[in-house]
Design a protein around this motif. Structure first.
Motif, PDB file in Angstrom:
ATOM      1  N   GLY A 920     -26.666 -40.544  90.193  1.00 66.35           N
ATOM      2  CA  GLY A 920     -25.877 -40.319  90.399  1.00 66.35           C
ATOM      3  C   GLY A 920     -25.036 -39.773  89.889  1.00 66.35           C
ATOM      4  O   GLY A 920     -25.740 -39.143  91.851  1.00 66.35           O
ATOM      5  N   HIS A 921     -24.075 -39.132  90.179  1.00 67.28           N
ATOM      6  CA  HIS A 921     -23.505 -38.089  90.902  1.00 67.28           C
ATOM      7  C   HIS A 921     -22.792 -36.882  89.943  1.00 67.28           C
ATOM      8  O   HIS A 921     -22.239 -36.658  88.635  1.00 67.28           O
ATOM      9  CB  HIS A 921     -22.657 -38.029  92.113  1.00 67.28           C
ATOM     10  CG  HIS A 921     -21.818 -38.430  91.167  1.00 67.28           C
ATOM     11  ND1 HIS A 921     -21.849 -40.214  91.487  1.00 67.28           N
ATOM     12  CD2 HIS A 921     -20.053 -38.335  91.160  1.00 67.28           C
ATOM     13  CE1 HIS A 921     -20.079 -40.438  90.979  1.00 67.28           C
ATOM     14  NE2 HIS A 921     -19.821 -39.489  91.296  1.00 67.28           N
ATOM     15  N   VAL A 922     -23.020 -35.452  90.086  1.00 66.17           N
ATOM     16  CA  VAL A 922     -21.881 -35.147  89.708  1.00 66.17           C
ATOM     17  C   VAL A 922     -20.608 -35.239  90.156  1.00 66.17           C
ATOM     18  O   VAL A 922     -20.304 -34.934  90.607  1.00 66.17           O
ATOM     19  CB  VAL A 922     -22.532 -33.216  90.036  1.00 66.17           C
ATOM     20  CG1 VAL A 922     -21.467 -32.007  88.713  1.00 66.17           C
ATOM     21  CG2 VAL A 922     -23.738 -32.640  90.160  1.00 66.17           C
ATOM     22  N   THR A 923     -19.397 -34.764  89.355  1.00 61.93           N
ATOM     23  CA  THR A 923     -18.546 -35.191  88.895  1.00 61.93           C
ATOM     24  C   THR A 923     -17.467 -34.204  88.639  1.00 61.93           C
ATOM     25  O   THR A 923     -16.180 -34.134  89.502  1.00 61.93           O
ATOM     26  CB  THR A 923     -17.763 -36.601  87.766  1.00 61.93           C
ATOM     27  OG1 THR A 923     -18.365 -36.019  86.830  1.00 61.93           O
ATOM     28  CG2 THR A 923     -18.348 -37.075  88.378  1.00 61.93           C
ATOM     29  N   LEU A 937     -20.464 -32.284  84.023  1.00 65.32           N
ATOM     30  CA  LEU A 937     -20.268 -33.968  84.071  1.00 65.32           C
ATOM     31  C   LEU A 937     -20.078 -34.077  84.917  1.00 65.32           C
ATOM     32  O   LEU A 937     -20.590 -34.083  86.711  1.00 65.32           O
ATOM     33  CB  LEU A 937     -18.671 -33.619  83.390  1.00 65.32           C
ATOM     34  CG  LEU A 937     -17.926 -33.261  82.615  1.00 65.32           C
ATOM     35  CD1 LEU A 937     -16.889 -33.863  81.900  1.00 65.32           C
ATOM     36  CD2 LEU A 937     -18.958 -33.555  81.462  1.00 65.32           C
ATOM     37  N   GLY A 938     -21.273 -35.236  84.623  1.00 67.61           N
ATOM     38  CA  GLY A 938     -21.946 -36.663  86.436  1.00 67.61           C
ATOM     39  C   GLY A 938     -22.289 -37.849  85.211  1.00 67.61           C
ATOM     40  O   GLY A 938     -21.796 -38.288  83.881  1.00 67.61           O
ATOM     41  N   LEU A 939     -22.488 -39.049  86.355  1.00 70.18           N
ATOM     42  CA  LEU A 939     -22.952 -40.069  85.794  1.00 70.18           C
ATOM     43  C   LEU A 939     -24.557 -40.361  86.219  1.00 70.18           C
ATOM     44  O   LEU A 939     -24.516 -40.219  87.333  1.00 70.18           O
ATOM     45  CB  LEU A 939     -22.094 -40.626  86.919  1.00 70.18           C
ATOM     46  CG  LEU A 939     -20.135 -40.994  86.131  1.00 70.18           C
ATOM     47  CD1 LEU A 939     -19.596 -41.634  87.452  1.00 70.18           C
ATOM     48  CD2 LEU A 939     -20.382 -41.218  85.316  1.00 70.18           C
ATOM     49  N   ILE A 940     -25.017 -40.756  86.010  1.00 71.19           N
ATOM     50  CA  ILE A 940     -26.688 -40.885  85.487  1.00 71.19           C
ATOM     51  C   ILE A 940     -27.223 -42.466  84.837  1.00 71.19           C
ATOM     52  O   ILE A 940     -26.497 -42.301  84.151  1.00 71.19           O
ATOM     53  CB  ILE A 940     -26.859 -39.433  85.868  1.00 71.19           C
ATOM     54  CG1 ILE A 940     -28.283 -39.215  86.317  1.00 71.19           C
ATOM     55  CG2 ILE A 940     -27.191 -39.216  84.060  1.00 71.19           C
ATOM     56  CD1 ILE A 940     -29.312 -38.095  86.120  1.00 71.19           C
ATOM     57  N   GLU A 941     -27.879 -42.418  85.713  1.00 66.86           N
ATOM     58  CA  GLU A 941     -28.668 -43.354  84.637  1.00 66.86           C
ATOM     59  C   GLU A 941     -29.095 -43.629  83.716  1.00 66.86           C
ATOM     60  O   GLU A 941     -29.446 -42.738  84.125  1.00 66.86           O
ATOM     61  CB  GLU A 941     -29.789 -44.360  85.549  1.00 66.86           C
ATOM     62  CG  GLU A 941     -29.475 -44.951  87.191  1.00 66.86           C
ATOM     63  CD  GLU A 941     -30.177 -45.987  87.987  1.00 66.86           C
ATOM     64  OE1 GLU A 941     -30.776 -45.991  87.834  1.00 66.86           O
ATOM     65  OE2 GLU A 941     -29.920 -46.194  89.648  1.00 66.86           O
TER      66      GLU A 941
END
Length: 981
Positions: A920-923, A937-941
């Motif tokens: 994922g990645h840091v947003t 905040l981020g998006l991660i599996e």
């Protein structure tokens, strides 16, 4: 010297000499000259080099059909490349230079490519540059790009200006030849507002090739006198570049010469009716080395002689297969030029033969040109006749191979050209309503007949019945007096001609051999042949080459000419600059700064502004710090502990009105809207058709049939387009109207524990108590006659209110709040602090709504209704979008407070190899003064299932790494106590 100025005649102004420069040398011409006529008058024969072989090239035509004489006009940033010398008016101070040569026009080393012509035939680049290895193209590409192109454009900003004008007229007539002039005069005479446009500097068309005092010239002058009618406008130097839906016509007007401020003006005209009188272009004749300087079109030579008083040479051979070249031969002989006339026909009309004999012209019948001698210019030509092949010494060859009607504009609306065997040409197909085609473009070459046809078309366009010929204009005889277009029955390629040296497309060096080879290799369609050989793909778009190429294809395949259709003609008819398309929509005129009503107040109070989209918004205020890093932290503390005010006028605002408004919102939002009470607001999310989140915002119900929608700043325009499209194209049965009111309302957010107290002080007559205005409540009222709309919403997580007022009252309400909030320590805050506040609360924004995330990715899947369909719901259920391995929204808490994760960093779990695209990645990242550390905040599996795990935030561009703990995205006040009080 070859070309020379005739001592008398022409329509130039000999009392106004003009000096100009070409390739560093100074020459002189007269007002009324084009660059082409002035160069010819000075004996300049070599004006350019061809694209592929860099062969020497001279002037061929008179107008937009010119394939060879391309020049760059101007110097430095003002330079404009690839202009036809025939279309450049001679003006004082003109500076021109030739193109596509090195080191000079006279000595071009790139001409050595001609030695390898046998290896550079049709499609050579397809066959050569694909190998021998898979990576070979990478080695070829830099060299190909350096060799590509003709003129070079400046990399500096263009100092010239351009304009775009929109206008209406009853009747638009395109082309001011005899037919077009007659049509315009008749329409104007009948009372219609009429616009007549002509691409050349003077109206007249082929009449300009006639001698002064002739019947044609007398008629033209009389017509010009009548063109001064108040309801008739004449625009010269104006080319119709395209005919579009609704009879919209694009006109490109060449306005300025050297030093002029406005260079070009694009006129977008919406006429009631269109009359096309675009004329015809003369065809070259084909023979070996027909591209040498001095080989010209006969009609162009006649224009140079009679209009510009320039003879192209001392001894001219006129080659023809029809009657139209005879007037040129007579005019040249009258001007003292020695003329040889080679007619491919065995029996030309007796009257023309007798007149040629009387003029002392050497007429040779059944004589076909075979090959030109000379390298940098014509020195002679071989003629095959009944007595064999002879060499004729000459310095100019004027060719008359018939005429090609200009069907381009008529074809832009989809009317396919149709072949007329009697004319040996394609003419426009049946036009649509509101469009008429007349004159030479329809194969009418008789001047008197064209004038009569033009008058009938003009009256019809004006809605009047036809009448007799205009008695106020003199009578005129036929232009050529006989056969000017019917087929000669002879092959287009002379018998035994070396096809490798017969040029069809002179600018791109496409020969008859290339076209024949394309047929042998299976490129049967003219469209395929065009792309395989580059035929007709130069700046002239094949105006002089397309028809001859079709004839060569037909002969190569043993077919009858005319069976095969032309290639498709598309706008623009002639090239136009990017500046003309842009007009004044450049720089800040293209993307103008948008300022809120409080903009000047922000500047006066020390705001540092930042551009977000088109809006200028306060980034931070210097009351909180001199630099953004310290200032936004102070502003966040101000909102959390006391009270802050922010300018949110940039939000998109849309009125949704109508009896079906609730149903419409129910379809475009994922959550339900029919049960929303009047006076309440709701947070909503929209999906795109593909199931991806499009935008979020709040919508308030102001009445049973009226809603007030807000959108993100960036998506204000796209959301409106989205709504309008679905109302018009998908759900036209819904009685709903949407209107952008973004600029109508100023808006400000008052947030923090003391926000209610500030509103009470500012608006004493309004009840803003928790009971009267609960969270997600709406209140409408006024303050001293200034309308107010107050929404209790929160983006920060604190108790907050959005105050809307008409833009004209925006500053007054803002200052009223500032004054009322002084006892409560109210201070302004900027968008950097606003972003930090929303990150602490786990609110998604642009970095999370990046066009790739779904409701489930953002942890908002519960918002999606299971009781109703909504836009995007089906596609959102695709397996790929519901895959449990998709990254989902989480909070990221740094293990080491000194190591701040960077936005965009790639996320890996701690026990994994740091390689590839990660999990994922840091947003979004901010410093939280309330928590005393950075949070992200981020998006991660895995999403919530990964809470508690350690991840590595890797930013390889700067070789940065930070360990973070995966946590809930809401860092502060998860229960929402702060905003509910």
């Amino acid at each position: 010297m070859t070309g020379f100025r005739l001592p008398t005649g022409g329509r130039i102004d000999r009392s106004r000499p003009i000096d100009f420069r070409f390739d560093g040398r100074t020459y002189s011409g007269f007002a009324g000259d084009t660059l082409a006529s002035a160069l010819m008058a000075n004996g300049v024969r070599l004006v350019g080099r061809s694209f592929k072989y860099h062969r020497p090239r001279g002037i061929v035509g008179w107008g937009v059909e010119e394939p060879n004489a391309l020049v760059t006009i101007g110097e430095g940033a003002a330079a404009v490349p690839n202009l036809q010398a025939t279309m450049v008016d001679l003006v004082p101070g003109l500076v021109a230079r030739s193109q596509n040569r090195w080191p000079s026009l006279g000595f071009d080393l790139m001409a050595a490519t001609g030695l390898f012509a046998r290896f550079l035939g049709a499609g050579f680049y397809y066959k050569t540059f694909m190998g021998p290895t898979r990576g070979a193209w990478m080695a070829y590409e830099p060299h190909i790009r350096r060799a590509a192109g003709l003129g070079k454009a400046s990399r500096d900003p263009d100092p010239a200006e351009y304009e775009i004008v929109h206008e209406h007229t009853d009747v638009l007539v395109v082309g001011a030849g005899p037919a077009g002039m007659a049509a315009a005069l008749a329409a104007a005479d009948a009372g219609s507002d009429t616009l007549l446009v002509e691409q050349m500097a003077e109206p007249g068309g082929q009449l300009l090739a006639s001698c002064a005092g002739s019947a044609e010239d007398t008629w033209r002058r009389a017509a010009l006198d009548q063109a001064a009618a108040p309801n008739l406008r004449l625009l010269t130097r104006t080319t119709a570049i395209g005919l579009y839906d609704g009879n919209v016509v694009g006109l490109l007007e060449r306005v300025g010469g050297t030093g002029a401020l406005v260079r070009e003006r694009l006129r977008i005209v919406r006429p009631g009716r269109v009359v096309l009188a675009t004329g015809a272009i003369e065809r070259p004749m084909l023979f070996a080395d027909n591209d040498r300087p001095g080989v010209m079109l006969a009609g162009a030579v006649r224009h140079f002689v009679n209009h510009a008083a320039v003879a192209p040479g001392r001894r001219v051979l006129v080659a023809t297969d029809n009657d139209s070249a005879y007037p040129l031969a007579f005019d040249l002989a009258a001007a003292g030029v020695e003329v040889v006339l080679a007619d491919r026909r065995e029996r030309p009309p007796d009257a023309l033969v007798e007149r040629a004999a009387a003029a002392g012209i050497d007429l040779r019948r059944a004589a076909t040109p075979r090959a030109v001698s000379g390298r940098r210019g014509v020195r002679g030509i071989e003629i095959r006749g009944p007595d064999g092949t002879v060499h004729v010494a000459c310095d100019t060859v004027a060719c008359a191979g018939g005429w090609t009607p200009v069907v381009h504009l008529a074809s832009h609306r989809g009317a396919k050209p149709v072949f007329d065997a009697a004319l040996d040409a394609f003419v426009p197909g049946p036009p649509e309503d509101g469009i008429a085609c007349i004159g030479a473009m329809m194969g009418v070459y008789d001047t008197a007949e064209a004038i009569a046809q033009g008058e009938r078309a003009g009256l019809a366009a004006a809605g009047r019945a036809a009448r007799r010929a205009r008695s106020r204009l003199p009578a005129v005889s036929a232009l050529a007096g006989g056969d000017v277009a019917s087929p000669s029955g002879l092959p287009v390629l002379p018998a035994g001609a070396d096809a490798a040296t017969v040029f069809l497309d002179q600018q791109n060096d496409v020969t008859a051999k290339d076209v024949i080879q394309a047929q042998a290799e299976g490129y049967r369609s003219p469209e395929h042949t065009k792309r395989y050989t580059t035929l007709g793909m130069a700046t002239d778009q094949g105006k002089t080459s397309n028809i001859n190429a079709l004839k060569v294809i037909a002969e190569a395949r043993g077919e009858t000419f005319g069976v095969m259709a032309t290639t498709t003609f598309r706008p623009p008819y002639t090239p136009l600059t990017l500046g003309a398309l842009a007009g004044r929509n450049v720089g800040r005129n293209k993307l103008p700064e948008r300022l809120t009503p409080m903009h000047d107040w922000h500047l006066a109070k020390g705001a540092r502004m930042i551009e977000t989209g088109l809006w200028m918004r306060p980034w931070f205020y210097r009351w909180a710090g001199a630099e953004v890093g310290a200032a936004y932290v102070g502003e966040m503390m101000q909102v959390r502990e006391r009270c802050g005010i922010a300018d949110i006028s940039t939000l998109g605002k849309i009125d949704v009105v109508g009896p079906d408004a609730a149903e419409f919102l129910n379809r475009v939002y994922v959550n339900g809207w029919k049960g929303l009470a009047v006076g309440r607001a709701r947070y909503g999310l929209m999906l795109r058709e593909d199931g991806i989140v499009f935008d979020d915002g709040t919508t308030s119900r102001l009445a049973e049939d009226r809603y007030f929608m807000t959108t993100t700043t960036a998506n204000a325009g796209p959301v409106l387009n989205h709504l309008e499209f679905y109302l018009e194209a998908v759900w036209p049965e819904l009685a709903v109207h949407v209107t952008s009111v973004s600029d109508q309302w100023a808006a400000m957010a008052v947030a923090g524990p003391r926000s209610r107290a500030v509103l009470r002080a500012a608006f004493a007559d309004l009840d803003v108590s928790n009971a009267a205005l609960p969270h997600m409540g709406v209140l409408e009222g006024a303050a001293d006659g200034m309308p107010l709309r107050i929404l209790r919403l929160s983006f920060s997580g604190e108790r907050a209110y959005e105050v809307y007022t008409p833009a004209g009252f925006g500053l007054a309400i803002w200052e009223r709040l500032i004054a009322a909030g002084a006892p409560f320590d109210l201070k302004p805050y900027g968008i950097e602090a606003m972003g930090g506040l929303r990150i602490e609360k786990g609110h998604v924004a642009g970095p999370e709504l990046d066009g790739r995330t779904t409701l489930r990715d953002l942890g908002l899947e519960r918002m999606g209704s299971t009781k109703k369909p909504y836009l995007g719901d089906v596609m959102a259920r695709r397996p790929h979008l519901t895959d449990t391995r998709r990254p989902r929204l989480v909070g990221l808490d740094p293990i080491d407070p000194a190591k701040r994760p960077r936005g965009g960093a790639i996320l890996f779990f701690e026990d994994e190899m740091i390689a590839g695209h990660g999990r994922g990645h840091v947003t979004s990242v901010t410093y939280s003064p309330t928590l005393g550390r950075h949070v992200a905040l981020g998006l991660i599996e895995g999403g919530a299932e990964a809470h508690g795990r350690i991840a590595v935030a890797s930013y390889p561009v700067k070789e940065e790494f930070a360990l973070v703990r995966v946590v809930d995205p809401v860092f502060l006040d998860k229960e929402g106590k702060r905003l509910a009080d």
